[in-house]
Scaffold this motif. Structure first.
Motif, short mmCIF file in Angstrom:
data_model
loop_
_atom_site.label_atom_id
_atom_site.label_comp_id
_atom_site.label_asym_id
_atom_site.label_seq_id
_atom_site.Cartn_x
_atom_site.Cartn_y
_atom_site.Cartn_z
N ILE A 3 0.88 -1.19 0.05
CA ILE A 3 -0.05 0.07 0.01
C ILE A 3 0.99 1.41 -0.21
N GLY A 4 0.76 2.06 -1.11
CA GLY A 4 1.54 3.12 -1.11
C GLY A 4 2.87 2.98 -2.29
N ALA A 5 2.90 3.94 -3.18
CA ALA A 5 3.68 3.92 -4.46
C ALA A 5 4.78 5.10 -4.32
N VAL A 25 0.54 -3.61 -6.03
CA VAL A 25 0.93 -2.25 -5.41
C VAL A 25 -0.09 -1.30 -5.64
N PHE A 26 -0.94 -0.49 -4.58
CA PHE A 26 -1.64 0.34 -4.70
C PHE A 26 -1.49 1.88 -4.40
N GLY A 27 -1.60 2.85 -5.04
CA GLY A 27 -1.37 4.28 -4.77
C GLY A 27 -0.82 4.84 -6.02
N VAL A 29 1.55 7.03 -8.20
CA VAL A 29 3.36 6.71 -8.12
C VAL A 29 3.94 8.30 -7.59
N MET A 30 4.53 8.24 -6.72
CA MET A 30 5.17 9.53 -5.92
C MET A 30 4.22 10.54 -5.46
N GLY A 31 2.91 9.88 -5.27
CA GLY A 31 1.81 10.94 -4.82
C GLY A 31 2.13 11.94 -3.94
N SER A 32 2.87 11.51 -2.96
CA SER A 32 3.05 12.87 -1.82
C SER A 32 3.99 13.93 -2.45
N TRP A 33 4.75 13.24 -3.43
CA TRP A 33 5.98 14.28 -4.07
C TRP A 33 5.22 15.24 -5.10
N ARG A 34 3.95 14.56 -5.42
CA ARG A 34 3.36 15.37 -6.54
C ARG A 34 2.42 16.48 -5.67
N PRO A 103 -7.01 4.18 -4.12
CA PRO A 103 -6.49 4.37 -2.86
C PRO A 103 -7.25 3.07 -2.08
N VAL A 104 -6.27 2.64 -1.06
CA VAL A 104 -6.92 1.62 0.01
C VAL A 104 -7.57 2.29 0.82
N ARG A 105 -8.90 1.76 1.05
CA ARG A 105 -9.78 2.23 2.01
C ARG A 105 -9.75 1.65 3.46
N VAL A 131 2.74 -1.96 4.56
CA VAL A 131 2.18 -0.64 4.73
C VAL A 131 3.20 0.40 4.21
N ALA A 132 3.12 1.16 3.21
CA ALA A 132 4.19 1.97 2.77
C ALA A 132 3.77 3.49 2.36
N THR A 133 2.74 3.96 3.37
CA THR A 133 1.99 5.09 3.48
C THR A 133 2.54 6.25 3.66
N LEU A 135 3.91 9.53 5.05
CA LEU A 135 3.58 10.77 6.27
C LEU A 135 2.25 10.95 6.00
N ALA A 136 1.67 10.48 4.99
CA ALA A 136 -0.01 11.02 4.50
C ALA A 136 -0.72 11.43 5.43
N ALA A 137 -0.98 10.52 6.41
CA ALA A 137 -2.09 10.59 7.44
C ALA A 137 -1.71 11.36 8.81
N GLY A 321 5.16 19.58 11.39
CA GLY A 321 5.68 18.05 11.29
C GLY A 321 4.67 17.27 11.39
N TYR A 322 4.97 16.07 11.84
CA TYR A 322 4.47 14.66 11.56
C TYR A 322 4.20 13.80 12.98
N ARG A 323 3.27 13.25 13.37
CA ARG A 323 3.32 12.46 14.72
C ARG A 323 3.26 10.93 14.05
N LEU A 377 15.45 5.62 8.40
CA LEU A 377 14.05 5.12 7.88
C LEU A 377 13.14 6.11 7.46
N ARG A 378 13.62 7.45 7.95
CA ARG A 378 12.84 8.76 7.82
C ARG A 378 13.03 9.10 6.35
N PHE A 379 14.15 8.47 5.61
CA PHE A 379 14.40 9.12 4.27
C PHE A 379 14.49 8.22 3.43
C1 LIG Z 1 8.46 18.40 3.01
C2 LIG Z 1 8.93 17.15 3.16
C3 LIG Z 1 10.35 16.98 2.60
C4 LIG Z 1 10.96 15.98 2.59
N1 LIG Z 1 12.22 16.12 1.87
C5 LIG Z 1 13.27 14.78 1.84
C6 LIG Z 1 14.49 14.78 1.46
O1 LIG Z 1 15.09 15.69 0.65
N2 LIG Z 1 15.22 13.59 1.31
C7 LIG Z 1 14.47 12.27 1.89
O2 LIG Z 1 15.28 11.31 1.96
N3 LIG Z 1 13.31 12.56 2.37
C8 LIG Z 1 12.73 13.68 2.55
N4 LIG Z 1 11.49 13.65 3.12
C9 LIG Z 1 10.78 12.43 3.93
C10 LIG Z 1 10.02 11.74 2.72
O3 LIG Z 1 8.60 11.58 3.19
C11 LIG Z 1 10.65 10.40 2.71
O4 LIG Z 1 12.07 10.14 2.71
C12 LIG Z 1 9.80 9.54 1.47
O5 LIG Z 1 9.20 10.12 0.83
C13 LIG Z 1 9.55 8.31 2.22
O6 LIG Z 1 9.13 7.52 1.14
P1 LIG Z 1 7.39 6.76 1.63
O7 LIG Z 1 7.21 5.72 0.62
O8 LIG Z 1 7.84 6.07 2.95
O9 LIG Z 1 6.34 7.97 1.59
P2 LIG Z 1 5.70 8.67 0.53
O10 LIG Z 1 6.71 9.15 -0.31
O11 LIG Z 1 4.95 9.73 1.38
O12 LIG Z 1 4.71 7.68 -0.21
C14 LIG Z 1 3.62 7.24 0.45
C15 LIG Z 1 2.73 6.99 -0.68
O13 LIG Z 1 1.50 6.25 -0.12
C16 LIG Z 1 0.50 6.75 -0.64
N5 LIG Z 1 -0.77 6.48 0.25
C17 LIG Z 1 -1.08 6.89 1.41
N6 LIG Z 1 -2.27 6.31 1.90
C18 LIG Z 1 -2.65 5.44 0.80
C19 LIG Z 1 -3.81 4.66 0.78
N7 LIG Z 1 -4.65 4.35 1.71
N8 LIG Z 1 -3.80 3.83 -0.34
C20 LIG Z 1 -2.79 3.90 -1.29
N9 LIG Z 1 -1.98 4.83 -1.25
C21 LIG Z 1 -1.80 5.54 -0.16
C22 LIG Z 1 0.59 8.25 -0.82
O14 LIG Z 1 -0.29 9.03 -1.44
C23 LIG Z 1 2.09 8.34 -1.31
O15 LIG Z 1 2.18 8.40 -2.40
C24 LIG Z 1 10.56 14.86 3.11
C25 LIG Z 1 9.37 14.84 3.70
C26 LIG Z 1 8.59 15.85 3.69
C27 LIG Z 1 7.36 16.17 4.31
#
Ligand SMILES: Cc1cc2nc3c(=O)[nH]c(=O)nc-3n(C[C@H](O)[C@H](O)[C@H](O)COP(=O)(O)OP(=O)(O)OC[C@H]3O[C@@H](n4cnc5c(N)ncnc54)[C@H](O)[C@@H]3O)c2cc1C
Length: 411
Positions: A3-5, A25-27, A29-34, A103-105, A131-133, A135-137, A321-323, A377-379
């Protein structure tokens, strides 16, 4: 099922598919970054810390730039978010294949594993769920600010969170206060100022911390005293990046301290000239009270050694930030949410060495795994470690330690 792309979901899926696992895989692609980053933003991490993890060589950010004819990125080149999104799409085509943009509900238990309901109404049974969602929620706004947005924070209310914006130019000509002292706050403030907003930054700490300009070549002695790592220089960061598996074996209290203290809020070195001396930054300021008058946000500020001050703005942007709170993942069924074991002293899931939670075959990656494996793991830099461990566990094969996709940490 993944879950999450984003970077984690794509990397895990690439490894699983290469290992012959039948995975969906659902979600987006790079949704948060868009959608959760404002237009014009850059990554804070350097190119060598920004590779997604491919199962075979050729999938790094540098490989992408070479393949599509983009100019070469050095440690002194801030990476535009748009480039990173294009890299994610290229990576998907090459190493991932089909991604279902639905999206996964909900995710709940089923007799054979997990029952997953999609926004399309379809229901799927999965033996394992990753679960690879991201920081979205998990966006956090201090409760005392919420009276500014009776119908909920958002770009049209007097209060929003940075993750709710993709275009800050909507505030041109408006008075905006940005709350926070990290990269999100400072970069948002710079973008607001450049778009023509009257912006000020309110920082709780006594000063802004700025990252050091990276050196392209460092003398040997300097490298010995302060080794480089994907997260910066210094022995502590080098250690947590080199061996996230060892971080997991520390007592939970030590891991949480590491999680809270390592890499506190700071601005990227390249952002400094767009903020310092350019727009007002008020340090040692806390908002003690916030209320709406008409459509305006009225703030009471407390500062070190000062009496309360009043500030009225059209909009308060919370870069707060995020919790890492499992309870905020509403797609998890109440049973899963309430019964998942947590890292003691936190609301993040307790994970095994293979990223598995206390429910069998339910895995968590990315930031939610940081209280277990440390700050990497935050990066994006943590994707190789996570993808390899999860794949090894799901396929029953030992983790590969060969340097097949460039740098990756000890397992
Ligand atoms: C403003 C900001 C700047 C950042 N800059 C950096 C940086 O420069 N370098 C770095 O390494 N990290 C950075 N980060 C941290 C960054 O979030 C992570 O490194 C990276 O994006 C984590 O990848 P991820 O796949 O865990 O999460 P995300 O990239 O957030 O991907 C998760 C995906 O899951 C999808 N999703 C969520 N819920 C569902 C659902 N129910 N069903 C389907 N899909 C779902 C979301 O839409 C999203 O596309 C930054 C974070 C923020 C907030």
């Amino acid at each position: 099922m993944v879950i999450g792309a984003g970077p984690y979901g794509l990397s895990v899926t690439a490894h699983l598919r290469a290992a012959g696992v039948d995975v969906r895989v659902f979600g987006e692609v790079m949704g948060s970054w868009r959608h959760a980053m404002a237009t014009g933003m850059f990554l804070k991490s350097t190119p060598r810390a920004t590779d997604l993890s491919a199962p075979v060589p050729g999938g790094t950010l540098a490989d992408f730039c070479r393949a599509v004819g983009e100019s070469v990125l050095t440690e002194l080149t801030p990476i535009p978010c748009t480039t990173f999104v294009r890299y994610g799409m290229w990576f998907t085509e090459r190493y991932v294949g089909e991604v279902e943009n639905i999206p996964v509900r909900t995710v709940g238990r089923s007799p054979t594993g997990y029952r997953v309901c999609l926004a399309s109404g379809a229901e799927i049974d999965a033996a394992a769920v990753v679960v690879a969602t991201g920081l979205a929620a998990l966006a956090h706004i201090p409760p005392r600010l919420l009276p500014l947005a009776p119908c909920g924070p958002g770009p049209d209310a007097a209060l929003s969170h940075t993750s709710q914006h993709s275009d800050l130019s909507r505030y041109a000509g408006h008075r905006v206060a940005v709350l926070g002292g990290g990269q999100s706050a400072l970069e948002s403030a710079a973008l607001l100022h450049e778009a023509g907003a009257d912006v000020r930054v309110l920082v709780r700490g006594p000063r802004i911390r700025w990252g050091d300009t990276p050196a392209l070549r460092r003398p040997v002695l300097q490298r010995l005293v302060k080794p480089s790592s994907p997260l910066g220089t210094g022995w502590a960061l080098a250690a947590v990046c080199h061996a996230p598996g060892a971080v997991r074996r520390l007592p939970a209290s030590a891991r949480l301290l590491l999680h809270r203290r390592a890499l506190g809020p700071s601005g990227g070195w390249w952002l400094r000239e767009r903020v310092e001396g350019v727009l007002p930054v008020h340090c040692s300021r806390r908002i003690t009270h916030a209320h709406l008058r008409g459509e305006q946000a009225h703030l009471t500020l407390a500062g070190a050694g000062e009496g309360p001050r009043k500030l009225s703005v059209d909009h308060l942007l919370a870069a707060t930030g995020y919790r890492l709170d499992l309870d905020a993942l509403e797609f998890l069924s109440p049973v899963l949410r309430h019964r998942l074991d947590r890292v003691p002293g936190s609301r993040a899931p307790r994970l095994t060495a293979a990223f598995e939670s206390s429910f069998p075959s339910l895995y968590f990656t990315g930031s939610l795994a940081a209280p277990t494996f440390g700050p990497m793991l935050r990066f994006v830099a943590g994707t190789a470690f996570a993808a390899r461990r999860i794949t090894a566990h799901l396929t029953g094969h030992p983790v590969t330690t060969g340097r097949r996709d460039g740098r990756h940490p000890r397992q």
